[in-house]
Motif scaffolding. Structure first.
Motif, short mmCIF file in Angstrom:
data_model
loop_
_atom_site.label_atom_id
_atom_site.label_comp_id
_atom_site.label_asym_id
_atom_site.label_seq_id
_atom_site.Cartn_x
_atom_site.Cartn_y
_atom_site.Cartn_z
N UNK A 53 35.01 28.44 42.16
CA UNK A 53 34.93 27.15 42.82
C UNK A 53 36.26 26.44 42.98
N UNK A 54 37.38 27.16 42.76
CA UNK A 54 38.69 26.55 42.96
C UNK A 54 38.85 26.13 44.42
N UNK A 55 39.47 24.98 44.65
CA UNK A 55 39.62 24.50 46.04
C UNK A 55 40.76 25.19 46.78
N UNK A 56 40.54 26.45 47.13
CA UNK A 56 41.52 27.23 47.89
C UNK A 56 40.98 27.37 49.31
N UNK A 57 41.80 27.02 50.32
CA UNK A 57 41.32 27.14 51.71
C UNK A 57 40.84 28.57 52.01
N UNK A 58 39.70 28.65 52.67
CA UNK A 58 39.14 29.96 53.02
C UNK A 58 40.13 30.80 53.83
N UNK A 59 40.94 30.13 54.64
CA UNK A 59 41.89 30.86 55.49
C UNK A 59 42.88 31.68 54.66
N UNK A 60 43.18 31.23 53.45
CA UNK A 60 44.09 31.99 52.60
C UNK A 60 43.42 33.21 51.99
N UNK A 61 42.11 33.13 51.85
CA UNK A 61 41.41 34.21 51.17
C UNK A 61 40.87 35.28 52.11
N UNK A 62 40.54 34.91 53.33
CA UNK A 62 39.86 35.88 54.21
C UNK A 62 40.63 36.22 55.48
N UNK A 63 41.57 35.40 55.89
CA UNK A 63 42.30 35.66 57.14
C UNK A 63 43.21 36.87 56.98
N UNK A 64 43.48 37.50 58.09
CA UNK A 64 44.38 38.66 58.09
C UNK A 64 45.85 38.25 58.19
N UNK A 65 46.09 37.00 58.58
CA UNK A 65 47.45 36.51 58.80
C UNK A 65 47.97 35.80 57.55
N UNK B 287 42.09 38.83 44.56
CA UNK B 287 41.19 38.20 43.58
C UNK B 287 40.26 37.20 44.27
N UNK B 288 40.00 37.40 45.55
CA UNK B 288 39.24 36.41 46.31
C UNK B 288 37.82 36.21 45.78
N UNK B 289 37.18 37.27 45.35
CA UNK B 289 35.82 37.13 44.82
C UNK B 289 35.79 36.22 43.60
N UNK B 290 36.73 36.43 42.69
CA UNK B 290 36.79 35.61 41.49
C UNK B 290 37.13 34.16 41.82
N UNK B 291 38.04 33.97 42.77
CA UNK B 291 38.44 32.61 43.15
C UNK B 291 37.28 31.87 43.80
N UNK B 292 36.56 32.55 44.70
CA UNK B 292 35.41 31.92 45.34
C UNK B 292 34.32 31.60 44.32
N UNK B 293 34.08 32.51 43.37
CA UNK B 293 33.06 32.29 42.35
C UNK B 293 33.43 31.15 41.41
N UNK C 68 55.72 33.89 49.51
CA UNK C 68 54.44 33.42 50.03
C UNK C 68 53.50 34.60 50.32
N UNK C 69 54.02 35.63 50.94
CA UNK C 69 53.20 36.80 51.28
C UNK C 69 52.68 37.48 50.03
N UNK C 70 53.54 37.67 49.05
CA UNK C 70 53.11 38.29 47.79
C UNK C 70 52.04 37.43 47.12
N UNK C 71 52.25 36.11 47.12
CA UNK C 71 51.27 35.21 46.52
C UNK C 71 49.93 35.26 47.22
N UNK C 72 49.95 35.28 48.55
CA UNK C 72 48.69 35.32 49.30
C UNK C 72 47.99 36.66 49.12
N UNK C 73 48.75 37.75 49.10
CA UNK C 73 48.13 39.06 48.85
C UNK C 73 47.49 39.10 47.47
N UNK C 74 48.13 38.47 46.51
CA UNK C 74 47.56 38.39 45.16
C UNK C 74 46.28 37.56 45.17
N UNK C 75 46.31 36.43 45.87
CA UNK C 75 45.08 35.62 46.00
C UNK C 75 43.96 36.42 46.63
N UNK C 76 44.29 37.14 47.69
CA UNK C 76 43.26 37.88 48.41
C UNK C 76 42.70 39.02 47.58
#
Length: 171
Positions: free
Chosen positions: A129-141, A121-127, A111-119
């Motif tokens: 429009x994929x429905x990924x909760x903001x908390x996964x992309x911007x939170x520190x936890x 690429x957060x700019x691309x994911x946000x651009x 899970x941690x590796x997956x979330x770090x990978x998401x983060x």
């Protein structure tokens, strides 16, 4: 009724904890309270012997102390510590607790590796429009409640209370 409670309470509480941790980055205290209090009520009625019952409470206490240290070192969140402690009671002080904790650690690593990978690429994911909760992309936890839930569901069939319920069904 007791057997139904055994098969439903922990899985439903873990699923709710994972969902709220994913969406809100918090685990409500009532989930941990429900887990511990229902275990104290249901376990003696399940046909479980008293030694196993008290060893299960001891398992929760041991996990609490370990989680308290991790929380004090700012390694683990308070909600995660409470959920892990409350869940440990349902596994007892035997090999199922070990399976549970190893599964949580393994799933937590993935899970941690997956979330770090998401983060990363957060700019691309946000651009996109994929429905990924903001908390996964911007939170520190990391919403570790998800790992606790998945690990718990994987190990739950081996827990003493489920084994007692299965024996009651088969008799």
């Amino acid at each position: 009724m007791i057997i139904a409670a055994i098969f439903l309470i922990l899985p439903l509480c873990l699923a709710l904890a994972a969902l709220t941790d994913l969406l809100e980055m918090t685990i409500p205290n009532r989930i941990s309270v429900i887990l511990v209090s229902t275990y104290i009520i249901v376990a003696p009625l399940s046909g479980m012997d008293w030694q196993t019952f008290f060893l299960s409470l001891g398992a929760g206490l041991a996990v609490f102390f370990a989680c308290f240290i991790l929380f004090a070192l700012n390694v683990m969140g308070g909600g995660d510590a409470k959920l892990l402690t409350a869940s440990a009671v349902w596994f007892g002080f035997n090999s199922s607790l070990t399976v549970f904790l190893i599964a949580v650690a393994f799933i937590g690593g993935i899970l941690t590796i997956g979330i770090l990978s998401l983060r990363s690429h957060s700019q691309e994911i946000m651009a996109s429009g994929l429905p990924v909760p903001d908390s996964l992309l911007v939170a520190k936890k990391v919403p570790y409640g998800i790992a606790i839930a998945v690990g718990g569901l994987m190990a739950y069939p081996e827990s003493p209370i489920v084994q007692a319920a299965m024996r009651a069904i088969l008799l």
